[in-house]
Scaffold this active site. Structure first.
Site, mmCIF file in Angstrom:
data_model
loop_
_atom_site.group_PDB
_atom_site.id
_atom_site.type_symbol
_atom_site.label_atom_id
_atom_site.label_comp_id
_atom_site.label_asym_id
_atom_site.label_seq_id
_atom_site.Cartn_x
_atom_site.Cartn_y
_atom_site.Cartn_z
ATOM 1 C CD GLU A 1 34.984 66.666 13.043
ATOM 2 O OE1 GLU A 1 35.215 66.980 11.871
ATOM 3 O OE2 GLU A 1 34.780 65.494 13.399
ATOM 4 C CB THR B 1 28.357 67.411 9.428
ATOM 5 O OG1 THR B 1 28.902 66.169 8.992
ATOM 6 C CG2 THR B 1 28.217 67.373 10.931
HETATM 7 N N1 HSE Z 1 28.161 63.989 16.334
HETATM 8 C C1 HSE Z 1 28.269 64.599 15.045
HETATM 9 C C2 HSE Z 1 26.875 64.744 14.456
HETATM 10 C C3 HSE Z 1 29.120 63.758 14.163
HETATM 11 O O1 HSE Z 1 26.153 63.749 14.462
HETATM 12 O O2 HSE Z 1 26.529 65.825 13.989
HETATM 13 C C4 HSE Z 1 29.243 64.316 12.778
HETATM 14 O O3 HSE Z 1 30.131 63.535 12.072
#
Ligand code: HSE
Length: 307
Positions: free
Chosen positions: A128, A180
């Site tokens: 991740e 992201t």
């Molecule tokens: N919690 C993370 C974000 C998840 O919202 O950036 C990304 O998939």
């Protein structure tokens, strides 16, 4: 030669108000991978899905997870993987988490199930980090455990599995890309106390709603005053989709992960279908292509489907 087949599910991170700390697994879509144990310290990746992801282990989410397992074992083993991904990268549906969690679960199975689930989360978080620039576990944890997960802390890791209600989930994935890393970059670094109070009221309400299976409380708590107002700018039609789905009778919903997918929770399949129609209408009018899913909350977590 030891080998294993693994199915790892899409996930909705954040669950609207729980930025980086809440997530849930979906039954659809999901990724499949086949992994062989090698008796030499090497990672070989074959992508069979046409997404064009890198095959160099250090640049591949699953590759990085295999390397971290090999680093921990330090006994000359390696892994060869065939990736059959169906969760599109950059969809907001936990595509990288599915690769990372699948790799961690496959490696553990091939090694004789020696690691507790928390360790699988730790290995998978390395993948991740490669994908989004930071370690967060709100996709990986529900992907590994299934259901709804609360990640109270990642350092030290403190995971709480919450009871998952029997709700229907409607998802629309507009065919635009939101990275992201970009969606994190635009967030404000500071928040107002009055907004923080409202947000932690919602988080506490949502967690209590899951614990008591109180669907009205879940619906009322699906409100995000911190992240959604900033990120929704990246998703054309978001406000209208939300308003129309509310009119259709959904409990609530919002951005899935960092977007662009949007999800809505409903008590029954009919309402979930009405929400799907409302979502499609908005994007048909705007002229953006999309993919929709009507699914349910996955309760198994990552599955070993064959050897
Ligand atoms: N919690 C993370 C974000 C998840 O919202 O950036 C990304 O998939």
């Amino acid at each position: 030669m030891k080998k294993v087949k693994v199915k790892s599910h899409a996930t909705v991170a954040n669950l609207v108000c729980g930025f980086d700390i809440l997530g849930m697994a979906l039954n659809d879509p999901y990724d499949l991978m086949e992994v062989k144990l090698l008796e030499r310290p090497e990672v070989i990746i074959h992508n069979k899905d046409g997404f064009g992801l890198p095959e160099e282990p250090e640049k591949n989410v699953a590759g990085v997870v295999f390397l971290s397992v090999m680093g921990k074992m330090n006994n000359g083993i390696g892994f060869e993987v065939e990736m059959h991904k169906q969760i599109k990268p950059g969809s907001g549906l936990g595509s990288s988490a599915a690769s990372a969690a699948g790799a961690a679960a496959a490696a553990d199975h091939l090694l004789g199930n020696i690691f507790p689930k928390e360790d699988l989360v730790r290995f998978a978080m390395n993948g991740e980090k490669l994908a989004s620039g930071v370690k967060h576990a709100d996709n990986i944890t529900p992907c590994i455990y299934g259901g709804v997960s609360l990640i109270r802390s990642i350092f030290p890791l403190d995971i709480i599995s919450l009871p998952a209600p029997d709700l229907f989930v409607t998802v629309i994935h507009p065919q635009i890309e939101v990275k992201t890393s970009d969606a994190r970059q635009i967030l404000k670094k500071q928040v107002l106390l009055k907004d923080a109070i409202r947000q932690w009221g919602n988080i506490a309400g949502l967690v209590t709603g899951f614990l008591k299976n109180d669907l009205d409380l879940i619906g009322r708590s699906l409100e995000d005053v911190l992240i959604e107002p900033v990120r929704s700018i990246l998703i054309p039609g978001f406000d209208e989709v939300k308003a129309k789905c509310k009119e259709a009778g959904v409990l609530g919903g919002g951005i899935s992960g960092s977007g662009p997918s949007v999800f809505m929770l409903s008590r029954d399949r009919h309402t979930a279908s009405e929400a799907e129609k409302a979502m499609k209408d908005v994007y048909d009018r705007i002229g953006i292509g999309y993919h929709t899913y009507i699914t349910t909350i996955n309760k198994t977590g990552v599955e070993i489907t064959g050897e």
